[in-house]
Design a protein around this motif. Sequence first.
Motif, PDB file in Angstrom:
ATOM      1  N   ASP A 262      47.847  59.881 -17.275  1.00 35.15           N
ATOM      2  CA  ASP A 262      46.448  60.321 -17.185  1.00 35.15           C
ATOM      3  C   ASP A 262      45.570  59.114 -16.880  1.00 35.15           C
ATOM      4  O   ASP A 262      45.067  58.439 -17.769  1.00 35.15           O
ATOM      5  CB  ASP A 262      46.052  60.979 -18.514  1.00 35.15           C
ATOM      6  CG  ASP A 262      44.665  61.601 -18.469  1.00 35.15           C
ATOM      7  OD1 ASP A 262      43.910  61.313 -17.530  1.00 35.15           O
ATOM      8  OD2 ASP A 262      44.336  62.369 -19.394  1.00 35.15           O
ATOM      9  N   LYS A 316      47.605  67.333 -10.121  1.00 32.62           N
ATOM     10  CA  LYS A 316      47.623  66.514 -11.328  1.00 32.62           C
ATOM     11  C   LYS A 316      46.227  66.011 -11.656  1.00 32.62           C
ATOM     12  O   LYS A 316      45.780  66.071 -12.806  1.00 32.62           O
ATOM     13  CB  LYS A 316      48.585  65.344 -11.140  1.00 32.62           C
ATOM     14  CG  LYS A 316      48.628  64.359 -12.302  1.00 32.62           C
ATOM     15  CD  LYS A 316      49.551  63.194 -11.984  1.00 32.62           C
ATOM     16  CE  LYS A 316      49.484  62.125 -13.059  1.00 32.62           C
ATOM     17  NZ  LYS A 316      50.341  60.952 -12.716  1.00 32.62           N
ATOM     18  N   ASN A 320      43.914  67.005 -14.953  1.00 28.78           N
ATOM     19  CA  ASN A 320      43.373  65.998 -15.866  1.00 28.78           C
ATOM     20  C   ASN A 320      41.858  66.115 -15.996  1.00 28.78           C
ATOM     21  O   ASN A 320      41.306  65.985 -17.081  1.00 28.78           O
ATOM     22  CB  ASN A 320      43.752  64.592 -15.395  1.00 28.78           C
ATOM     23  CG  ASN A 320      45.176  64.221 -15.756  1.00 28.78           C
ATOM     24  OD1 ASN A 320      45.731  64.735 -16.728  1.00 28.78           O
ATOM     25  ND2 ASN A 320      45.781  63.332 -14.985  1.00 28.78           N
ATOM     26  N   HIS A 324      39.829  66.966 -19.465  1.00 28.35           N
ATOM     27  CA  HIS A 324      38.786  66.116 -20.058  1.00 28.35           C
ATOM     28  C   HIS A 324      37.431  66.818 -20.080  1.00 28.35           C
ATOM     29  O   HIS A 324      36.613  66.554 -20.964  1.00 28.35           O
ATOM     30  CB  HIS A 324      38.712  64.787 -19.320  1.00 28.35           C
ATOM     31  CG  HIS A 324      39.870  63.895 -19.622  1.00 28.35           C
ATOM     32  ND1 HIS A 324      40.029  63.263 -20.839  1.00 28.35           N
ATOM     33  CD2 HIS A 324      40.969  63.566 -18.885  1.00 28.35           C
ATOM     34  CE1 HIS A 324      41.150  62.565 -20.824  1.00 28.35           C
ATOM     35  NE2 HIS A 324      41.744  62.744 -19.658  1.00 28.35           N
TER      36      HIS A 324
END
Length: 546
Positions: A262, A316, A320, A324
């Motif tokens: 990440d 991806k 992420n 968040h």
Amino acid sequence: MNVLLAVQDYLRKMLDAVEGMKVLLMDEETLNFVSLVITQSQVLQQQVFLFEKLENFQRDEMRHLRCICFIRPTAHNIDSLSSELANPKYGEYFLFFSNVLKSKYVERLASADQNCVVQQVHEFFGDYGAINADLFTLNMKHEATFSDRSWAVNRIADGLAAMVLSLKRRPIIRFERRSHMADLVASELLNRMGKEKVLFSFQRQMDNPPVLLIVDRFSDPVTPLLHQWTYQAMIHELLGINDNLVALSSKNTKVTLSMDLDDLFANNYTKTWAEIAATIQDSLKEVAALNHHFQANMQSLDDMRDFITKFPDFQKSKSNVIKHLDIVESLSSMVHAHSLLEVSEIEQNLACKNNHSAAQSAVQQVVNDGKVRQDDKLKVVMLYALRYETNGSNTTARFCEQLVQNGLAPERVRLVQTLLSFASTANRTGDLFSNKSWLSSIRQTLNQSVNGVEIVYTQHKPYLLEQIQDIGKGKLSPEDYPPKDNALCRTTPSEVFVFNVGGITYEEAVTSYNINNTPTGLKTVIGGTQILNSAGFLSLLQHIQH
């Protein structure tokens, strides 16, 4: 000086050492340590077919598989492993111990291996949990740390020995004189370094060897009581981070925070609340722009090929960002629902300013505020009690009575006195509130006038900062923090380790990060018996109270 890479390197060597399909057999603690630094998908890529716990005796027999066994070399684990080897479930065993393996344990295992299934035995010093590059934990529970002192001293010494061995360092050991526990740990660690001279003899010799400072949490009880406003610290304070997992109750799910997988988190975990909110917003715009680009340019086979090539990275990145965004939304809702900005400003003023009349008024306001959570009220009163402990006009007793009147359990309120019993001015080392230093007061006023309103919520600096800076300058008091091996205290090391008995915080981790990223040349690694937030610190006090 990177504990995360040190443990990851051990694991890669371990998995590469055994070819073909294999089982990874661990105990409860090593399972936790492994999960902090490598993901299940990464392990699967190394042809690991199964993950099993040594304590599970109901495992199926699979003699066609090889077994990598990574465990702590404890008496209990040696007993379990001996039973395993006497009746092996797998064809071959490759034994990796997370710390020094005693000769009597080697003999015990050799005696149990009547089937000759053990192929290799190694010591890989990964007997700790690496959180960040410069932060580690032993994941010790409060009840274990303070109920069985002998066990706790040995466990901490185990972890510290493994940590410095994994980094190939032999430090000078210093400890906080007022802390009996720090003294015991320092003595035990020095004893082990003496017994294992060969292990601690490294080719790389330093003119000024590293310093390992062992301190007590109660010398800085302020830091774990404060609300945090840097990203990683804020997540742990409000949502909790357990083995890199964060529970989002609003989404009824758990998400993973990984430095390796990440980039958004790895690049921003020390950023402030305002900075991370802006970063998430920018990242959302970037994802939206990429999505639009793909849709608008899907007109040929080359476009489709380009999309297929780039789609995994895009997906991806998108996942992420959404993760968040969910975290930030959860944090934001809690900040507004519980008036955390207002509470935090009062906390910071109590920690950093000496104005009794203003403090009394502010604390009174918090105690009577129905939007403020009960434990937040309790922490504000604790900060007031610590700051004005020696002020003859302090109204700590009155505030405690009001907490009870407002619905807080009397047993909970008594934690204020428990805190003062263990972390009073008489029991602490150093000038926690800078009450003795007129220069620090002037410096604080100048800093605030220069930085303005942005410093209000982050004006407090952990006492750890002063301790590390003093070590780097050769100025740390040898009376308050003596060495264990009669080493010189006025050297100026370029590497410093700090271990906190009772727990370390993410605010202190930000301090370490900032030191490591300034051009002073000083490098630090910090750790503790566990990673604390304010709830964990109150739990520590409650355990001591009982």
